[in-house]
Design a protein around this motif. Structure first.
Motif, PDB file in Angstrom:
ATOM      1  N   UNK A   1      24.757 138.156 165.425  1.00 15.90           N
ATOM      2  CA  UNK A   1      24.664 138.280 163.977  1.00 15.90           C
ATOM      3  C   UNK A   1      23.809 139.472 163.564  1.00 15.90           C
ATOM      4  N   UNK A   2      22.772 139.787 164.344  1.00 16.03           N
ATOM      5  CA  UNK A   2      21.970 140.966 164.056  1.00 16.03           C
ATOM      6  C   UNK A   2      22.784 142.238 164.238  1.00 16.03           C
ATOM      7  N   UNK A   3      23.724 142.191 165.182  1.00 16.20           N
ATOM      8  CA  UNK A   3      24.619 143.326 165.420  1.00 16.20           C
ATOM      9  C   UNK A   3      25.612 143.476 164.275  1.00 16.20           C
ATOM     10  N   UNK A   4      26.156 142.366 163.794  1.00 17.11           N
ATOM     11  CA  UNK A   4      27.210 142.402 162.779  1.00 17.11           C
ATOM     12  C   UNK A   4      26.670 142.345 161.343  1.00 17.11           C
ATOM     13  N   UNK A   5      25.580 141.590 161.124  1.00 12.96           N
ATOM     14  CA  UNK A   5      25.050 141.397 159.758  1.00 12.96           C
ATOM     15  C   UNK A   5      23.541 141.594 159.738  1.00 12.96           C
TER      16      UNK A   5
ATOM     17  N   UNK B   1       6.307 143.584 166.665  1.00 16.07           N
ATOM     18  CA  UNK B   1       7.162 142.410 166.833  1.00 16.07           C
ATOM     19  C   UNK B   1       8.365 142.703 167.710  1.00 16.07           C
ATOM     20  N   UNK B   2       8.911 143.876 167.590  1.00  8.57           N
ATOM     21  CA  UNK B   2      10.143 144.213 168.311  1.00  8.57           C
ATOM     22  C   UNK B   2       9.864 144.507 169.778  1.00  8.57           C
ATOM     23  N   UNK B   3      10.797 144.102 170.616  1.00  9.24           N
ATOM     24  CA  UNK B   3      10.776 144.440 172.024  1.00  9.24           C
ATOM     25  C   UNK B   3      12.075 145.137 172.378  1.00  9.24           C
ATOM     26  N   UNK B   4      12.477 145.047 173.619  1.00  4.55           N
ATOM     27  CA  UNK B   4      13.762 145.615 174.042  1.00  4.55           C
ATOM     28  C   UNK B   4      14.915 144.637 173.855  1.00  4.55           C
ATOM     29  N   UNK B   5      14.609 143.351 173.826  1.00 11.18           N
ATOM     30  CA  UNK B   5      15.615 142.317 173.555  1.00 11.18           C
ATOM     31  C   UNK B   5      15.103 141.500 172.371  1.00 11.18           C
ATOM     32  N   UNK B   6      15.762 141.622 171.224  1.00 12.96           N
ATOM     33  CA  UNK B   6      15.272 141.010 169.999  1.00 12.96           C
ATOM     34  C   UNK B   6      16.231 139.951 169.473  1.00 12.96           C
ATOM     35  N   UNK B   7      15.649 138.911 168.877  1.00 13.23           N
ATOM     36  CA  UNK B   7      16.418 137.783 168.351  1.00 13.23           C
ATOM     37  C   UNK B   7      15.734 137.301 167.073  1.00 13.23           C
TER      38      UNK B   7
ATOM     39  N   UNK C   1      21.211 140.258 156.903  1.00 14.24           N
ATOM     40  CA  UNK C   1      20.860 138.837 156.829  1.00 14.24           C
ATOM     41  C   UNK C   1      19.790 138.487 157.854  1.00 14.24           C
ATOM     42  N   UNK C   2      19.986 138.882 159.095  1.00 12.31           N
ATOM     43  CA  UNK C   2      19.110 138.451 160.187  1.00 12.31           C
ATOM     44  C   UNK C   2      17.803 139.247 160.235  1.00 12.31           C
ATOM     45  N   UNK C   3      17.894 140.544 160.038  1.00 11.18           N
ATOM     46  CA  UNK C   3      16.729 141.400 160.248  1.00 11.18           C
ATOM     47  C   UNK C   3      15.907 141.576 158.966  1.00 11.18           C
ATOM     48  N   UNK C   4      16.573 141.900 157.869  1.00 12.67           N
ATOM     49  CA  UNK C   4      15.850 142.302 156.660  1.00 12.67           C
ATOM     50  C   UNK C   4      15.082 141.167 155.999  1.00 12.67           C
ATOM     51  N   UNK C   5      15.587 139.943 156.097  1.00 10.04           N
ATOM     52  CA  UNK C   5      14.939 138.813 155.406  1.00 10.04           C
ATOM     53  C   UNK C   5      13.832 138.156 156.239  1.00 10.04           C
ATOM     54  N   UNK C   6      13.736 138.488 157.512  1.00 10.54           N
ATOM     55  CA  UNK C   6      12.823 137.769 158.406  1.00 10.54           C
ATOM     56  C   UNK C   6      11.925 138.768 159.145  1.00 10.54           C
TER      57      UNK C   6
ATOM     58  N   UNK D   1      12.279 139.467 166.211  1.00 13.85           N
ATOM     59  CA  UNK D   1      11.419 140.152 167.171  1.00 13.85           C
ATOM     60  C   UNK D   1      11.777 139.762 168.596  1.00 13.85           C
ATOM     61  N   UNK D   2      10.908 140.104 169.525  1.00 17.10           N
ATOM     62  CA  UNK D   2      11.149 139.884 170.954  1.00 17.10           C
ATOM     63  C   UNK D   2      11.432 138.419 171.267  1.00 17.10           C
ATOM     64  N   UNK D   3      12.360 138.191 172.215  1.00 21.83           N
ATOM     65  CA  UNK D   3      12.643 136.824 172.658  1.00 21.83           C
ATOM     66  C   UNK D   3      11.430 136.189 173.324  1.00 21.83           C
TER      67      UNK D   3
END
Length: 419
Positions: free
Chosen positions: A173-177, A246-252, A180-185, A291-293
């Motif tokens: 969802x972060x890839x497609x939208x 908050x961000x890493x190399x694998x983010x969720x 929704x996933x990134x900007x609000x959280x 952010x990072x898993x």
């Protein structure tokens, strides 16, 4: 006529309030409410961000059929809203349930299996107070496990598998939208504003000092006690470093508060005879952040599993998580490279310092026996005397707390987290 149970129940919990909730949640019109029974489930030490009510509503449909529906109301009264207003918990959770959860559950059709992440959303309101209403998972056979005991291996495994599936869905969802996933959280409970406050250091710093005093009583842990005191000398900076970036190399989209009380388990047979659960659902998505898993995994492992599981099965639980993540990503139309197992281990390792904060900052509060925590609330922890007394109890209430912390501190020390 509505009949109210004993408890501080909002006076606007009336016929019209529940009529709107049912019509919205059941996608039905022209319902007639016949009766309402409300139970106050709010407990000190269990519910910090909201008050919880259960409503059983008897109603008649437009076809003249009589039936009933039980729902859970998550009520955020104004006094709690004032303490938590900067966290935007109502907005986050409403966006999650209306815009994210339905898409996730639809995406899991790719795996050709029934899959549900959380309770079904019924209705949300902002006036006169913030309320979110859900189906009652207990009516579907789900139940909570003990926060004082923690989860055994079977429960921890099903949680880690579900977490891997959930994280995979948020990656797609972060890839497609991304809006929704990134900007609000963009932040969670531990954010720059909260960490820099004096009240934050006053409470959590005092917990760290108490822990340093307690472990100093064990001769082999005296060096660790000294390291805890050095950590305190740079407390704010060290906590900030454990969270940011908050961000890493694998983010969720991290759940943000993944501990025992936010998981409901279902069993195929009598759980008193056979404790392996068949299904788990998560609740409370009010503190999600992108952010990072490594955040969710370290949070869960340092708050929710029994000591034997933490000691002997940490690696296998991470493998279970990875299996759920990869299996889901492969089934989805996910276009980016799938993370390797070493990538996941690296993300977890980079957030061990966050796990350390969770271990001394949150776990002692979460594991307190009910008799010692039943008067706990966010508002009361602003009182210095109340906080001091509770900090004493946090580490003494439940023997599991110090047993787990002694093991965890030695592990963190070996990993150089305390240096």
């Amino acid at each position: 006529m509505a009949t109210f149970a004993i408890g501080e129940i909002p006076n606007y919990f009336n016929m019209e309030f529940f009529k709107r909730a049912l019509e919205n949640g059941l996608r039905m019109g022209d319902l007639k409410i016949l009766g309402i029974s409300i139970e106050n489930l709010t407990m000190g030490g269990e519910n910090y961000c909201s008050n919880i009510f259960r409503a059983t509503i008897k109603y008649k449909t437009s076809e003249d059929q009589q039936t009933e529906q039980t729902i859970i109301i998550k009520n955020m009264p104004k006094q709690k809203q004032s303490v938590l207003s900067r966290l935007n918990i109502y907005r986050k959770e409403t966006i999650f349930y209306l815009d994210i959860k339905p898409k996730m559950e639809a995406l899991m059709w790719y795996l050709d299996k029934p899959w549900s992440l959380a309770a079904r959303h019924f209705h949300s309101t902002t006036e006169p107070e913030q309320n979110i209403m859900f189906e009652d998972l207990s009516m579907l056979g789900f139940m909570l496990e003990s926060r004082q005991v923690g989860l055994d291996l079977a429960h921890a495994q099903i949680v880690m598998e579900k977490l891997g599936e959930y994280h995979a869905l948020t990656m797609l969802m972060a890839e497609r939208s991304p809006a929704i996933i990134i900007d609000h959280f963009t932040f969670g409970l531990l954010n720059k504003d909260s960490i820099k406050k004096e009240a934050f250091k006053a409470l959590f710093g005092a917990q760290l000092l108490k822990l340093a005093t307690l472990v100093a009583e064990y001769p082999t842990m005296a060096p660790i006690s000294k390291k805890l005191l050095k950590y305190y000398d740079h407390f704010t900076e060290r906590v900030l470093e454990s969270v940011y970036p908050l961000r890493g190399n694998v983010n969720v989209l991290n759940h943000g508060d993944l501990w025992v009380n936010n998981m409901f388990f279902k069993y195929d047979c009598n759980p008193t005879k056979f404790k392996a659960p068949s299904e788990v659902r998560f609740i409370d998505f009010q503190l999600c952040y992108y952010g990072s898993i490594g955040f969710d995994i370290n949070y869960f492992l340092n708050t929710s599993v029994q000591l034997d599981v933490l000691k002997n099965h940490r690696g296998s639980l991470i493998e279970t998580y990875y299996d759920g993540l990869v299996r889901t990503l492969k089934a989805l139309p996910y276009n980016n490279p799938i993370p390797k197992f070493t990538d996941i281990l690296e993300e977890i390792a980079q957030r061990e310092s966050f796990g350390f904060f969770v271990a001394f900052g949150f776990f002692p509060l979460m594991s307190m026996f009910t008799m010692d925590s039943q008067d706990n609330s966010l508002e009361k922890f602003y009182d210095e005397e109340f906080a001091r007394r509770k900090i004493e109890l946090m580490f003494q209430s439940n023997p599991r707390t110090m047993e787990t912390l002694k093991y965890s501190l030695q592990r963190f020390d070996e990993l150089k987290v305390l240096d």
